[in-house]
Design a protein around this motif. Structure first.
Motif, mmCIF file in Angstrom:
data_model
loop_
_atom_site.group_PDB
_atom_site.id
_atom_site.type_symbol
_atom_site.label_atom_id
_atom_site.label_comp_id
_atom_site.label_asym_id
_atom_site.label_seq_id
_atom_site.Cartn_x
_atom_site.Cartn_y
_atom_site.Cartn_z
ATOM 1 N N THR A 1 -31.458 -56.236 74.162
ATOM 2 C CA THR A 1 -31.306 -54.975 74.081
ATOM 3 C C THR A 1 -30.730 -53.616 75.679
ATOM 4 O O THR A 1 -30.129 -53.245 76.046
ATOM 5 N N VAL A 2 -31.285 -54.415 76.520
ATOM 6 C CA VAL A 2 -31.231 -53.297 77.561
ATOM 7 C C VAL A 2 -30.055 -53.457 78.253
ATOM 8 O O VAL A 2 -29.172 -53.050 78.421
ATOM 9 N N GLU A 3 -29.401 -55.218 78.532
ATOM 10 C CA GLU A 3 -28.115 -55.311 78.321
ATOM 11 C C GLU A 3 -27.094 -54.454 77.620
ATOM 12 O O GLU A 3 -25.969 -53.872 77.762
ATOM 13 N N GLY A 4 -27.601 -54.170 76.202
ATOM 14 C CA GLY A 4 -26.628 -54.366 75.505
ATOM 15 C C GLY A 4 -26.321 -52.409 76.078
ATOM 16 O O GLY A 4 -25.600 -51.970 76.221
ATOM 17 N N CYS A 5 -27.510 -51.825 76.945
ATOM 18 C CA CYS A 5 -28.162 -50.069 76.350
ATOM 19 C C CYS A 5 -26.873 -50.440 77.532
ATOM 20 O O CYS A 5 -26.227 -49.224 77.696
ATOM 21 N N ILE A 6 -26.801 -50.922 78.807
ATOM 22 C CA ILE A 6 -26.563 -51.234 80.062
ATOM 23 C C ILE A 6 -24.748 -51.157 79.568
ATOM 24 O O ILE A 6 -23.624 -49.435 80.370
ATOM 25 N N PHE B 1 -33.390 -58.575 65.609
ATOM 26 C CA PHE B 1 -32.434 -57.532 66.792
ATOM 27 C C PHE B 1 -31.308 -57.480 67.341
ATOM 28 O O PHE B 1 -31.508 -57.877 68.317
ATOM 29 N N ASP B 2 -30.033 -58.114 67.101
ATOM 30 C CA ASP B 2 -28.997 -58.498 67.818
ATOM 31 C C ASP B 2 -28.373 -57.294 68.855
ATOM 32 O O ASP B 2 -28.588 -55.930 68.191
ATOM 33 N N ARG B 3 -27.457 -57.656 69.004
ATOM 34 C CA ARG B 3 -26.553 -56.873 70.236
ATOM 35 C C ARG B 3 -26.014 -55.895 68.877
ATOM 36 O O ARG B 3 -25.632 -54.565 68.666
ATOM 37 N N GLN B 4 -25.600 -56.838 67.675
ATOM 38 C CA GLN B 4 -25.424 -56.258 66.955
ATOM 39 C C GLN B 4 -25.449 -54.799 66.243
ATOM 40 O O GLN B 4 -25.362 -54.184 65.283
ATOM 41 N N ALA B 5 -26.714 -55.407 65.771
ATOM 42 C CA ALA B 5 -28.067 -54.700 65.299
ATOM 43 C C ALA B 5 -28.042 -53.279 65.822
ATOM 44 O O ALA B 5 -28.122 -52.269 65.521
ATOM 45 N N LEU B 6 -27.718 -53.647 66.986
ATOM 46 C CA LEU B 6 -27.683 -52.109 67.908
ATOM 47 C C LEU B 6 -26.669 -51.476 68.019
ATOM 48 O O LEU B 6 -26.955 -50.224 67.351
ATOM 49 N N ASP B 7 -25.841 -51.938 68.092
ATOM 50 C CA ASP B 7 -24.159 -51.653 67.547
ATOM 51 C C ASP B 7 -23.984 -50.314 66.232
ATOM 52 O O ASP B 7 -24.120 -49.713 66.911
ATOM 53 N N LEU B 8 -24.852 -51.347 64.973
ATOM 54 C CA LEU B 8 -25.030 -50.918 63.664
ATOM 55 C C LEU B 8 -25.729 -49.504 64.109
ATOM 56 O O LEU B 8 -25.712 -48.154 63.664
ATOM 57 N N ALA B 9 -26.805 -49.226 64.948
ATOM 58 C CA ALA B 9 -27.690 -47.899 64.641
ATOM 59 C C ALA B 9 -27.423 -47.335 65.769
ATOM 60 O O ALA B 9 -27.195 -45.858 65.704
ATOM 61 N N VAL B 10 -26.150 -47.760 67.167
ATOM 62 C CA VAL B 10 -25.766 -46.524 67.691
ATOM 63 C C VAL B 10 -24.135 -46.045 66.793
ATOM 64 O O VAL B 10 -23.649 -44.367 66.506
ATOM 65 N N SER B 11 -23.617 -47.035 65.790
ATOM 66 C CA SER B 11 -22.930 -46.156 65.235
ATOM 67 C C SER B 11 -23.017 -44.978 64.019
ATOM 68 O O SER B 11 -23.203 -44.594 64.083
ATOM 69 N N SER B 12 -24.499 -45.963 63.803
ATOM 70 C CA SER B 12 -25.229 -44.583 62.645
ATOM 71 C C SER B 12 -25.164 -42.722 63.863
ATOM 72 O O SER B 12 -25.036 -41.733 62.098
ATOM 73 N N PHE B 13 -25.825 -43.465 64.861
ATOM 74 C CA PHE B 13 -25.773 -41.870 65.156
ATOM 75 C C PHE B 13 -24.300 -41.035 65.845
ATOM 76 O O PHE B 13 -24.752 -39.980 65.884
ATOM 77 N N GLU B 14 -23.747 -42.227 65.570
ATOM 78 C CA GLU B 14 -21.833 -41.403 65.983
ATOM 79 C C GLU B 14 -21.506 -40.573 65.080
ATOM 80 O O GLU B 14 -21.469 -39.313 65.240
ATOM 81 N N GLY B 15 -22.182 -40.988 63.860
ATOM 82 C CA GLY B 15 -21.676 -40.024 62.063
ATOM 83 C C GLY B 15 -22.490 -38.833 62.189
ATOM 84 O O GLY B 15 -22.085 -38.132 61.336
ATOM 85 N N ARG B 16 -23.893 -38.554 62.797
ATOM 86 C CA ARG B 16 -24.331 -37.029 61.897
ATOM 87 C C ARG B 16 -24.252 -35.934 63.188
ATOM 88 O O ARG B 16 -23.592 -36.617 63.975
ATOM 89 N N GLN B 17 -24.085 -35.278 62.047
ATOM 90 C CA GLN B 17 -24.269 -33.445 62.922
ATOM 91 C C GLN B 17 -25.480 -33.373 63.002
ATOM 92 O O GLN B 17 -26.493 -33.122 62.104
ATOM 93 N N ARG B 18 -25.747 -33.507 64.382
ATOM 94 C CA ARG B 18 -26.636 -32.360 65.576
ATOM 95 C C ARG B 18 -27.048 -31.089 65.462
ATOM 96 O O ARG B 18 -25.427 -30.612 65.626
ATOM 97 N N ARG B 19 -27.546 -30.481 64.412
ATOM 98 C CA ARG B 19 -27.320 -29.140 64.270
ATOM 99 C C ARG B 19 -28.101 -28.178 64.476
ATOM 100 O O ARG B 19 -28.313 -26.904 65.113
ATOM 101 N N PHE B 20 -29.400 -28.417 65.387
ATOM 102 C CA PHE B 20 -30.823 -28.056 66.498
ATOM 103 C C PHE B 20 -30.901 -26.870 65.369
ATOM 104 O O PHE B 20 -30.945 -25.263 66.026
#
Ligand code: IPE
Ligand code: IPE
Ligand code: MG
Length: 245
Positions: free
Chosen positions: A43-48, A214-233
Protein backbone atom coordinates in the motif's frame (compact mmCIF):
# COMPACT_ATOMS: atom_id res chain seq x y z
CA UNK A 1 -4.45 6.75 -13.60
CA UNK A 2 -6.76 9.58 -12.44
CA UNK A 3 -5.57 13.18 -13.02
CA UNK A 4 -3.28 14.45 -10.27
CA UNK A 5 -5.76 16.88 -8.72
CA UNK A 6 -8.20 14.01 -8.19
CA UNK A 7 -5.73 11.97 -6.17
CA UNK A 8 -6.43 12.31 -2.44
CA UNK A 9 -3.56 14.15 -0.80
CA UNK A 10 -3.99 12.17 2.40
CA UNK A 11 -5.42 8.65 2.78
CA UNK A 12 -6.34 7.15 6.16
CA UNK A 13 -6.89 3.40 6.44
CA UNK A 14 -8.41 1.15 9.10
CA UNK A 15 -6.61 -2.08 8.30
CA UNK A 16 -9.30 -4.48 9.50
CA UNK A 17 -10.00 -8.17 8.99
CA UNK A 18 -6.64 -9.88 9.66
CA UNK A 19 -8.13 -12.28 12.20
CA UNK A 20 -11.14 -13.28 10.12
CA UNK A 21 -8.98 -13.74 7.04
CA UNK A 22 -6.72 -16.14 8.95
CA UNK A 23 -9.66 -18.02 10.49
CA UNK A 24 -11.15 -18.50 7.04
CA UNK A 25 -8.02 -20.43 6.06
CA UNK A 26 -8.05 -22.36 9.33
CA UNK A 27 -4.95 -20.54 10.57
CA UNK A 28 -4.46 -18.74 13.88
CA UNK A 29 -5.21 -15.01 14.05
CA UNK A 30 -1.53 -14.06 14.32
CA UNK A 31 -0.94 -15.47 10.83
CA UNK A 32 -3.35 -12.84 9.52
CA UNK A 33 -1.50 -10.06 11.33
CA UNK A 34 1.78 -11.19 9.78
CA UNK A 35 0.31 -11.21 6.30
CA UNK A 36 -1.21 -7.82 7.02
CA UNK A 37 2.27 -6.30 7.32
CA UNK A 38 2.98 -7.31 3.72
CA UNK A 39 -0.05 -5.29 2.66
CA UNK A 40 1.34 -2.27 4.44
CA UNK A 41 4.39 -2.48 2.21
CA UNK A 42 2.40 -2.79 -1.03
CA UNK A 43 0.00 0.00 0.00
CA UNK A 44 2.90 2.35 0.76
CA UNK A 45 4.37 1.61 -2.66
CA UNK A 46 0.98 2.14 -4.30
CA UNK A 47 0.55 5.52 -2.61
CA UNK A 48 3.98 6.67 -3.75
CA UNK A 49 3.12 5.58 -7.28
CA UNK A 50 -0.16 7.48 -7.24
CA UNK A 51 1.45 10.64 -5.83
CA UNK A 52 -0.37 10.60 -2.48
CA UNK A 53 1.35 12.91 0.02
CA UNK A 54 0.35 11.27 3.28
CA UNK A 55 -0.84 7.86 4.40
CA UNK A 56 -2.08 7.18 7.93
CA UNK A 57 -2.60 3.57 8.97
CA UNK A 58 -4.52 2.42 12.03
CA UNK A 59 -2.41 -0.38 13.53
CA UNK A 60 -3.55 -0.55 17.16
CA UNK A 61 -6.35 1.34 18.87
CA UNK A 62 -6.60 2.44 22.49
CA UNK A 63 -9.36 -0.19 22.73
CA UNK A 64 -7.23 -3.04 21.34
CA UNK A 65 -5.64 -3.58 24.80
CA UNK A 66 -8.88 -5.42 25.57
CA UNK A 67 -7.79 -8.33 23.38
CA UNK A 68 -6.31 -11.51 24.85
CA UNK A 69 -2.87 -10.90 26.34
CA UNK A 70 -1.10 -13.22 23.87
CA UNK A 71 -2.56 -11.35 20.89
CA UNK A 72 -1.58 -7.96 22.33
CA UNK A 73 1.96 -9.09 22.98
CA UNK A 74 2.21 -10.69 19.52
CA UNK A 75 1.10 -7.40 17.96
CA UNK A 76 3.68 -5.44 19.98
CA UNK A 77 6.46 -7.82 18.91
CA UNK A 78 5.31 -7.63 15.30
CA UNK A 79 5.30 -3.83 15.44
CA UNK A 80 8.85 -3.82 16.82
CA UNK A 81 10.25 -6.35 14.34
CA UNK A 82 8.52 -4.74 11.35
CA UNK A 83 9.83 -1.31 12.30
CA UNK A 84 13.37 -2.63 12.65
CA UNK A 85 13.19 -4.51 9.37
CA UNK A 86 11.55 -1.78 7.28
CA UNK A 87 13.09 1.46 8.50
CA UNK A 88 16.11 1.44 6.15
CA UNK A 89 13.92 0.72 3.15
CA UNK A 90 11.52 3.49 4.14
CA UNK A 91 14.41 5.92 4.47
CA UNK A 92 15.89 4.89 1.13
CA UNK A 93 12.53 5.52 -0.50
CA UNK A 94 12.28 9.04 0.92
CA UNK A 95 9.50 8.24 3.37
CA UNK A 96 9.00 10.13 6.59
CA UNK A 97 7.74 7.83 9.33
CA UNK A 98 5.80 9.00 12.36
CA UNK A 99 3.98 7.07 15.03
CA UNK A 100 0.90 8.80 16.43
CA UNK A 101 -0.74 7.71 19.66
CA UNK A 102 0.09 7.43 23.32
CA UNK A 103 3.61 6.03 23.07
CA UNK A 104 3.99 5.97 26.85
CA UNK A 105 1.90 2.78 26.78
CA UNK A 106 4.71 0.92 24.96
CA UNK A 107 7.81 -0.77 26.38
CA UNK A 108 10.90 1.42 26.64
CA UNK A 109 12.59 -0.64 23.94
CA UNK A 110 9.74 -0.08 21.51
CA UNK A 111 9.64 3.63 22.35
CA UNK A 112 13.38 3.88 21.62
CA UNK A 113 13.01 2.03 18.28
CA UNK A 114 10.18 4.38 17.28
CA UNK A 115 12.22 7.45 18.24
CA UNK A 116 15.20 6.25 16.18
CA UNK A 117 13.03 5.57 13.11
CA UNK A 118 11.37 8.99 13.41
CA UNK A 119 14.70 10.73 13.80
CA UNK A 120 16.30 8.92 10.83
CA UNK A 121 13.46 9.73 8.44
CA UNK A 122 12.42 13.19 9.68
CA UNK A 123 13.72 15.15 6.69
CA UNK A 124 12.16 12.91 4.03
CA UNK A 125 9.32 14.33 1.99
CA UNK A 126 8.26 11.87 -0.71
CA UNK A 127 5.51 10.36 1.45
CA UNK A 128 4.51 11.00 5.02
CA UNK A 129 3.68 7.62 6.57
CA UNK A 130 1.92 7.76 9.91
CA UNK A 131 1.29 4.68 11.97
CA UNK A 132 -1.49 5.11 14.52
CA UNK A 133 -0.63 2.89 17.47
CA UNK A 134 -2.25 3.09 20.89
CA UNK A 135 -4.18 5.80 19.11
CA UNK A 136 -7.73 6.99 19.71
CA UNK A 137 -9.45 10.01 18.20
CA UNK A 138 -10.83 10.94 21.61
CA UNK A 139 -7.38 10.59 23.17
CA UNK A 140 -6.03 12.95 20.48
CA UNK A 141 -8.65 15.65 21.16
CA UNK A 142 -8.25 15.24 24.92
CA UNK A 143 -4.47 15.75 24.69
CA UNK A 144 -4.94 18.84 22.51
CA UNK A 145 -7.41 20.22 25.05
CA UNK A 146 -4.98 19.59 27.89
CA UNK A 147 -2.23 21.51 26.06
CA UNK A 148 -4.53 24.50 25.56
CA UNK A 149 -5.59 24.35 29.22
CA UNK A 150 -1.94 24.56 30.26
CA UNK A 151 -1.51 27.62 28.06
CA UNK A 152 -4.57 29.23 29.63
CA UNK A 153 -3.36 28.35 33.12
CA UNK A 154 0.07 29.89 32.55
CA UNK A 155 -1.44 33.01 30.99
CA UNK A 156 -0.17 32.63 27.40
CA UNK A 157 -3.67 32.03 25.99
CA UNK A 158 -7.03 33.60 26.84
CA UNK A 159 -10.13 31.36 26.65
CA UNK A 160 -11.64 33.86 24.16
CA UNK A 161 -8.72 33.25 21.80
CA UNK A 162 -9.56 29.56 21.41
CA UNK A 163 -10.77 28.91 17.87
CA UNK A 164 -11.04 25.80 15.71
CA UNK A 165 -7.70 26.74 14.17
CA UNK A 166 -6.00 26.98 17.58
CA UNK A 167 -7.30 23.57 18.63
CA UNK A 168 -6.46 22.14 15.21
CA UNK A 169 -2.82 23.10 15.69
CA UNK A 170 -2.65 20.86 18.75
CA UNK A 171 -4.14 17.63 17.36
CA UNK A 172 -1.80 15.13 15.73
CA UNK A 173 -0.78 15.59 12.08
CA UNK A 174 -1.88 19.24 12.00
CA UNK A 175 1.03 20.01 9.66
CA UNK A 176 -0.49 17.72 7.00
CA UNK A 177 -3.60 18.23 4.89
CA UNK A 178 -6.59 16.54 6.57
CA UNK A 179 -7.32 13.02 5.29
CA UNK A 180 -9.42 13.24 2.13
CA UNK A 181 -10.10 9.54 1.71
CA UNK A 182 -10.87 7.08 4.52
CA UNK A 183 -10.69 3.39 3.66
CA UNK A 184 -11.84 0.59 5.94
CA UNK A 185 -11.34 -3.02 4.92
CA UNK A 186 -12.98 -6.06 6.51
CA UNK A 187 -16.60 -5.19 5.84
CA UNK A 188 -17.37 -3.24 9.04
CA UNK A 189 -18.79 0.23 8.55
CA UNK A 190 -17.54 2.15 11.54
CA UNK A 191 -14.85 4.63 12.51
CA UNK A 192 -13.66 2.83 15.68
CA UNK A 193 -12.31 6.03 17.25
CA UNK A 194 -9.83 6.81 14.43
CA UNK A 195 -8.99 10.40 13.41
CA UNK A 196 -12.22 12.01 14.64
CA UNK A 197 -11.16 15.65 14.43
CA UNK A 198 -9.14 15.31 11.24
CA UNK A 199 -11.84 13.48 9.27
CA UNK A 200 -14.58 16.09 9.58
CA UNK A 201 -14.85 16.38 5.77
CA UNK A 202 -13.28 13.11 4.68
CA UNK A 203 -14.79 10.87 1.98
CA UNK A 204 -15.53 7.33 3.23
CA UNK A 205 -14.90 4.10 1.35
CA UNK A 206 -15.61 0.61 2.68
CA UNK A 207 -14.21 -2.58 1.22
CA UNK A 208 -15.41 -6.10 2.00
CA UNK A 209 -11.91 -7.44 1.38
CA UNK A 210 -9.98 -8.47 4.47
CA UNK A 211 -6.82 -6.40 4.96
CA UNK A 212 -4.42 -9.20 3.84
CA UNK A 213 -6.36 -9.24 0.53
CA UNK A 214 -6.20 -5.50 -0.07
CA UNK A 215 -3.92 -5.33 -3.12
CA UNK A 216 -2.92 -2.61 -5.55
CA UNK A 217 -6.04 -3.12 -7.64
CA UNK A 218 -8.20 -2.63 -4.54
CA UNK A 219 -6.33 0.59 -3.70
CA UNK A 220 -6.85 1.88 -7.24
CA UNK A 221 -10.55 1.10 -6.97
CA UNK A 222 -10.85 3.08 -3.74
CA UNK A 223 -8.99 6.01 -5.27
CA UNK A 224 -11.15 6.00 -8.38
CA UNK A 225 -14.27 6.04 -6.23
CA UNK A 226 -12.88 9.24 -4.66
CA UNK A 227 -12.17 10.66 -8.10
CA UNK A 228 -15.85 10.61 -9.03
CA UNK A 229 -17.20 12.37 -5.95
CA UNK A 230 -18.30 15.97 -5.76
CA UNK A 231 -16.93 17.49 -2.56
CA UNK A 232 -19.27 20.32 -1.67
CA UNK A 233 -18.05 21.43 1.78
CA UNK A 234 -21.48 22.82 2.59
CA UNK A 235 -22.06 24.56 -0.73
CA UNK A 236 -24.47 23.50 -3.47
CA UNK A 237 -23.51 21.48 -6.52
CA UNK A 238 -24.51 24.42 -8.76
CA UNK A 239 -22.09 26.74 -6.97
CA UNK A 240 -19.25 24.33 -7.65
CA UNK A 241 -20.12 24.08 -11.35
CA UNK A 242 -20.19 27.88 -11.62
CA UNK A 243 -16.71 28.05 -10.08
CA UNK A 244 -15.41 25.55 -12.61
CA UNK A 245 -16.56 27.76 -15.53
C1 IPE B 1 -7.06 -5.59 12.30
O1 IPE B 1 -7.52 -6.88 12.14
C2 IPE B 1 -5.75 -5.52 13.04
C3 IPE B 1 -5.83 -4.99 14.40
C4 IPE B 1 -6.88 -4.49 14.99
C5 IPE B 1 -4.60 -5.00 15.13
P1 IPE B 1 -8.37 -7.58 13.29
O2 IPE B 1 -7.43 -8.28 14.21
O3 IPE B 1 -9.30 -6.63 13.92
O4 IPE B 1 -9.16 -8.67 12.46
P2 IPE B 1 -10.68 -9.10 12.66
O5 IPE B 1 -11.51 -7.84 12.59
O6 IPE B 1 -10.74 -9.76 14.00
O7 IPE B 1 -10.93 -10.03 11.53
C1 IPE C 1 -9.85 -0.94 14.53
O1 IPE C 1 -10.06 -2.30 14.32
C2 IPE C 1 -8.45 -0.68 14.89
C3 IPE C 1 -7.42 -1.16 13.96
C4 IPE C 1 -7.56 -1.57 12.73
C5 IPE C 1 -6.13 -1.13 14.50
P1 IPE C 1 -10.87 -3.20 15.35
O2 IPE C 1 -11.07 -4.51 14.68
O3 IPE C 1 -10.19 -3.22 16.65
O4 IPE C 1 -12.24 -2.40 15.47
P2 IPE C 1 -13.61 -2.80 16.19
O5 IPE C 1 -13.29 -3.03 17.62
O6 IPE C 1 -14.12 -4.02 15.52
O7 IPE C 1 -14.49 -1.62 15.97
MG1 MG D 1 -11.25 -6.10 13.57
Amino acid sequence: MPPKNRIPRHIAIVMDGNGRWARRQKRPRFWGHKRGVERVRSTVEGCIDLGVEALTLFAFSTENWRRPEEEVSFLMDLFMSSLKREVKRLHKNGIRLRVIGDKSGFSEKLQATIAEAEELTKDNSRLSLNIAANYGGRWDITEATRTLCHQVANGTLAPEQITEEILHEQVTLSDLPDPELFIRTGGEKRVSNFLLWQMAYCEFYFSDLFWPEFDRQALDLAVSSFEGRQRRFGRTGDQLLEEED
